[in-house]
Design a protein around this motif. Structure first.
Motif, short mmCIF file in Angstrom:
data_model
loop_
_atom_site.label_atom_id
_atom_site.label_comp_id
_atom_site.label_asym_id
_atom_site.label_seq_id
_atom_site.Cartn_x
_atom_site.Cartn_y
_atom_site.Cartn_z
N LEU A 91 -3.56 50.67 41.39
CA LEU A 91 -3.17 50.06 42.67
C LEU A 91 -1.65 50.04 42.82
CD1 LEU A 91 -5.59 46.98 42.91
CD2 LEU A 91 -5.76 49.17 44.13
N SER A 92 -1.17 50.39 44.01
CA SER A 92 0.29 50.40 44.25
C SER A 92 0.81 48.99 44.57
CB SER A 92 0.62 51.33 45.42
OG SER A 92 0.22 50.71 46.63
N LEU A 93 -0.08 48.11 45.05
CA LEU A 93 0.26 46.74 45.46
C LEU A 93 1.17 46.72 46.69
CD1 LEU A 93 0.85 45.04 41.96
CD2 LEU A 93 -1.31 45.49 43.14
N LEU A 120 -9.77 42.74 46.37
CA LEU A 120 -11.17 42.39 46.18
C LEU A 120 -11.77 43.31 45.13
CD1 LEU A 120 -13.74 40.81 47.02
CD2 LEU A 120 -14.18 42.66 48.66
N GLU A 121 -12.26 42.72 44.04
CA GLU A 121 -12.98 43.53 43.05
C GLU A 121 -14.47 43.41 43.32
OE1 GLU A 121 -12.55 42.55 38.84
OE2 GLU A 121 -13.95 44.16 38.33
N ILE A 122 -15.13 44.56 43.40
CA ILE A 122 -16.58 44.59 43.59
C ILE A 122 -17.25 44.71 42.22
CG2 ILE A 122 -18.53 45.80 44.66
CD1 ILE A 122 -16.56 47.03 46.65
N GLY A 123 -18.18 43.82 41.95
CA GLY A 123 -18.97 43.91 40.70
C GLY A 123 -18.17 43.74 39.44
N ALA A 139 -6.93 45.21 49.35
CA ALA A 139 -7.33 46.43 48.63
C ALA A 139 -8.68 46.19 47.98
CB ALA A 139 -6.30 46.77 47.57
N ILE A 140 -9.42 47.27 47.76
CA ILE A 140 -10.69 47.19 47.04
C ILE A 140 -10.55 47.92 45.72
CG2 ILE A 140 -13.06 48.07 47.02
CD1 ILE A 140 -13.35 47.26 49.88
N GLU A 162 -5.82 50.49 50.73
CA GLU A 162 -5.97 51.15 49.43
C GLU A 162 -7.31 50.81 48.80
OE1 GLU A 162 -2.23 52.12 46.96
OE2 GLU A 162 -3.00 50.25 46.19
N PHE A 163 -7.85 51.78 48.08
CA PHE A 163 -9.18 51.64 47.46
C PHE A 163 -9.13 52.42 46.16
CE2 PHE A 163 -13.35 53.24 46.53
CZ PHE A 163 -14.28 52.33 47.05
#
Ligand code: SAH
Length: 263
Positions: free
Chosen positions: A31-33, A40-43, A104-105, A130-131
């Motif tokens: 991630l560039s931030l 958001l983190e999925i799982g 971001a995800i 960003e993803f």
């Protein structure tokens, strides 16, 4: 340290826990931030990736469908507690968290819902600059592939219309518990500066999806349901198959169809 039992992997939730912390850190570091304050983190599972995200200068939120994983996270990541959402990512209204702010995800995603994760991201593209994360290798390659490639398809065109897609590295089954049957691939998507298409966007989605429903046919055949004029169908672009068209060709095609329908 952990004062909770390890989560028992559940197959129907696509649970393959990453054992290798070096790889987890590498994913978090993609991630560039830039351009958002929330991630958001999925799982998250047992938080192998989460532990590196919370060290960064962003607010980390996690969404996890599995109650056992959520209990584990709540016990082991005390500071995260009010940003742990026990929900199905696909069904949850993310603006209950983000209130129209950008975010971001990221994730080592559940592979059984890979495409749906990408489609939901595309629907919310105005908020998602960003993803990044891990999919089954084949899916990650598909998302990043270019016209002419065997795996080029709906996911490739729709994603790359709005995002620059980069395949970063491959991860073998051996670093997961339990190991999946397939290799995994890490990718990053960065939204383009110009991500408003110069054509009707809903029509673009329909043209791409319909075009690829019959991959081996020419667009003249597969786009019949659009009731195109004979004059338009004579255009050389309709003699091609969908896998030959670049993203900008699809935009041009959509523009042509749009004009034709207005007549
Ligand atoms: N990120 C962790 C776990 C990866 S396995 C790691 O790298 O170890 C995928 C995770 O996604 C599991 O924890 C699973 O419970 C969760 N998951 C599956 N379907 C989900 C959904 N619809 N919404 C949110 N989380 C989901």
């Amino acid at each position: 340290m952990s004062h909770n039992h390890q989560v028992k992997a559940k197959k129907h939730l696509g649970q393959h826990f990453l054992k290798d912390e070096t790889i987890a850190k590498k994913i978090a570091d993609t991630l560039s931030l830039n351009g958002y304050k929330d991630v958001l983190e999925i799982g998250p599972g047992m938080g192998v990736l989460t532990q590196f995200l919370i060290q960064k200068n962003v607010v980390t939120h996690v969404i996890e469908i599995d109650a056992e994983s959520v209990a584990y996270l709540k016990d082991n990541y005390l500071n995260l507690s009010d940003r742990i959402y026990e929900r199905d990512f696909l069904k949850f209204d993310l603006n209950l968290i983000f209130k129209n702010r950008p975010f971001a995800i990221i994730g080592n995603f559940p592979y059984n819902i890979s495409s749906q994760i990408v489609f939901k991201t595309l629907e919310m593209r105005q908020q998602i600059p960003e993803f990044a994360g891990m999919f089954q290798k084949e899916v990650a390659q598909r998302i990043c592939s270019k016209e002419g490639s065997k795996v080029y398809g709906i996911l490739s065109v729709l994603t790359q219309a709005f995002y620059d897609a980069e395949y970063l590295f491959t991860v073998p089954p051996s670093v997961f518990n339990p190991p999946p049957k397939v290799d995994s691939g890490v990718l990053v998507l960065k939204r383009k500066n110009e991500y408003k298409l110069p054509c009707h966007e809903d029509l673009f989605f329909r043209v791409v999806k319909t075009g690829f429903q019959q991959r081996r046919k020419t667009l003249r055949n597969s786009l019949k349901t659009f009731n195109l004029s004979d004059n338009l169908k004579a255009n050389a672009i309709f003699g091609q198959r969908p896998e030959q068209l670049s993203v900008s060709d699809f935009i041009e095609l959509t523009t042509l169809i749009e004009k034709d329908q207005k007549k």
